[in-house]
Design a protein around this motif. Structure first.
Motif, short mmCIF file in Angstrom:
data_model
loop_
_atom_site.label_atom_id
_atom_site.label_comp_id
_atom_site.label_asym_id
_atom_site.label_seq_id
_atom_site.Cartn_x
_atom_site.Cartn_y
_atom_site.Cartn_z
N SER A 49 3.14 5.17 8.16
CA SER A 49 2.76 3.80 8.50
C SER A 49 3.35 2.80 7.50
N HIS A 57 -4.46 -5.83 14.42
CA HIS A 57 -5.29 -4.98 13.54
C HIS A 57 -6.41 -5.72 12.83
N HIS A 68 2.78 -2.81 3.88
CA HIS A 68 2.31 -4.11 3.41
C HIS A 68 1.02 -4.51 4.13
N LEU A 78 -5.32 1.64 8.11
CA LEU A 78 -5.12 2.89 8.87
C LEU A 78 -3.76 3.48 8.48
N PHE A 79 -3.81 4.63 7.82
CA PHE A 79 -2.57 5.29 7.40
C PHE A 79 -2.22 6.38 8.41
N ASP A 90 -0.88 -8.14 5.25
CA ASP A 90 -0.59 -9.57 5.34
C ASP A 90 -1.70 -10.45 4.76
N LYS A 115 -10.30 -2.34 7.73
CA LYS A 115 -9.99 -1.07 7.05
C LYS A 115 -8.52 -0.77 7.31
N PHE A 159 -5.42 -10.77 6.33
CA PHE A 159 -5.88 -9.53 6.99
C PHE A 159 -7.27 -9.15 6.49
N TYR A 174 -2.87 -13.93 9.01
CA TYR A 174 -3.13 -12.82 9.93
C TYR A 174 -4.45 -13.11 10.62
N ILE A 207 0.83 -1.21 0.00
CA ILE A 207 0.00 0.00 0.00
C ILE A 207 0.87 1.26 0.00
N1 LIG Z 1 -0.95 1.49 7.17
C1 LIG Z 1 -1.28 0.28 7.52
C2 LIG Z 1 -0.35 -0.75 7.50
C3 LIG Z 1 -0.75 -2.01 7.92
N2 LIG Z 1 -2.00 -2.22 8.34
C4 LIG Z 1 -2.48 -3.51 8.76
C5 LIG Z 1 -2.23 -4.52 7.65
C6 LIG Z 1 -1.16 -5.36 8.18
O1 LIG Z 1 -1.32 -6.68 7.74
C7 LIG Z 1 -1.34 -5.23 9.68
C8 LIG Z 1 -0.12 -5.55 10.47
O2 LIG Z 1 0.94 -4.83 10.04
P1 LIG Z 1 2.30 -4.82 10.89
O3 LIG Z 1 2.70 -6.25 11.13
O4 LIG Z 1 3.22 -3.96 10.21
O5 LIG Z 1 1.78 -4.15 12.20
P2 LIG Z 1 1.90 -4.57 13.72
O6 LIG Z 1 3.19 -5.20 13.99
O7 LIG Z 1 1.51 -3.40 14.52
O8 LIG Z 1 0.69 -5.56 13.86
P3 LIG Z 1 0.59 -6.97 14.49
O9 LIG Z 1 1.04 -6.88 15.88
O10 LIG Z 1 -0.82 -7.34 14.34
O11 LIG Z 1 1.48 -7.84 13.65
O12 LIG Z 1 -1.75 -3.92 9.86
C9 LIG Z 1 -2.88 -1.19 8.36
O13 LIG Z 1 -4.03 -1.34 8.76
N3 LIG Z 1 -2.52 0.04 7.94
#
Ligand SMILES: Nc1ccn([C@H]2C[C@H](O)[C@@H](COP(=O)(O)OP(=O)(O)OP(=O)(O)O)O2)c(=O)n1
Length: 301
Positions: free
Chosen positions: A107, A164, A110, A120-121, A112, A118, A115, A157, A92
């Motif tokens: 932010s 998330h 990627h 979140l940027f 996963d 929505k 997943f 995920y 993204i």
């Molecule tokens: N701008 C973004 C980037 C990612 N994500 C979502 C999609 C990813 O699949 C998920 C997890 O991304 P990360 O592993 O980078 O984030 P965390 O380490 O915080 O999450 P987790 O603990 O769930 O692994 O967050 C999101 O909503 N908005």
């Protein structure tokens, strides 16, 4: 790990619930395919670090826009849900036209396999100008890539292992760290310095004007006093001169009086002396008269 091209992407999104709306309907829009990417739009939830209420703001039909000030950090939630298949990984980004204005995507980049939710940027306005966004407008891009193999259940995920999954609102947890205060940035600091400078310039101008007015007022009073002092001195000089003249005249009159008195005394003395000479003469005359009378009487006889 090849990326999906436009036609594969179109097919994938059209026939699978990958991009969905709040009611879990397929929200795929043919016009949102851009080259090999699909455009996602800004939803209704945003949070700005300089938001005075320190609350998530809700955009609506009547309140469509959000201004991201220079130096401020903002959370933006997409309108669409994305559901990433087990054999795909998505990437993204935000659109270049926003990046070129100075909006930085802080932010991750990627999404996963497995997943659902929505996106979140978190963005930061590193530019010098306000960046305005509108709800339902396309600002984000998502690309899909095929994985060599489908992701197994334990690696997907999931709600149990990840934070998330299923997100559809801005989690208050993310706000706590952002709630402290306005973000400081060089352009925001510059702006504040400029505002302070304007404020102090105007204060200095006001002070200068009031000082100048004070000085003018004091000068006017000094001039008035000078005039008054000169007037008093003039009156004193006039009174003094008149007094001196009167004194001189009085002295002259006194001297004249003394002189006249002396003269009168002298004359009185002369009169007295003449009188003293006249009395014996009168006596002699009387004797002569008496003799003459006697002689006349004798002759008659
Ligand atoms: N701008 C973004 C980037 C990612 N994500 C979502 C999609 C990813 O699949 C998920 C997890 O991304 P990360 O592993 O980078 O984030 P965390 O380490 O915080 O999450 P987790 O603990 O769930 O692994 O967050 C999101 O909503 N908005």
């Amino acid at each position: 790990m090849p990326f999906l091209g436009a036609s594969e992407l179109r097919k994938l999104l059209k026939f699978n619930k990958i991009i969905t709306d709040d009611d879990n309907n397929n929200a795929f829009n043919e016009n949102r395919i851009k080259q090999a990417a699909y455009e996602l739009s800004l939803g209704t939830q945003v949070y700005r670090t300089d938001n005075k209420d320190r609350k998530v703001e809700i955009l609506s039909e009547n309140n469509r826009n959000i201004d991201i000030n220079p130096g401020q950090f903002t959370l933006l939630m997409t309108d669409e849900f994305v559901n990433i298949p087990d054999d795909k990984l998505a990437f993204i980004s935000i659109k270049a036209k926003l990046k070129l204005k100075g909006l930085v995507n802080v932010s991750g980049f990627h999404v996963d396999p497995g997943f659902k939710g929505k996106l979140l940027f978190s963005v930061y306005n590193a530019g010098p100008s306000i960046i305005t966004l509108e709800t339902k407008k396309a600002y984000f891009l998502i690309w899909f890539a095929n994985l060599n193999s489908s992701t197994g259940q334990k690696d997907l995920y999931s709600k149990n292992n990840n934070h998330h999954q299923g997100q559809k609102t801005i989690d208050p947890d993310y706000l706590d760290a952002l709630k402290r205060n306005d973000m400081a940035s060089p352009s925001a600091i510059l702006l504040k310095i400029g505002e302070q400078k304007d404020y102090f310039d105007s204060e200095i101008r006001t002070l200068k004007n009031s000082l100048e007015n004070d000085i003018k007022e004091k000068n006017r009073k000094v001039l008035n006093n000078e005039f008054f002092i000169k007037l008093v001195i003039g009156i004193c000089v006039a009174i003094g001169t008149k007094y001196m003249i009167d004194l001189s005249i009085t002295q002259l009159n006194v001297q004249k009086h003394i002189f006249e008195n002396k003269k009168i005394n002298q004359m009185q003395k002369q009169i007295d002396s003449i009188k003293s000479k006249i009395i014996p003469l009168q006596n002699t005359h009387n004797v002569i008269d008496k003799k003459n009378i006697k002689n006349n009487v004798t002759a008659k006889e």
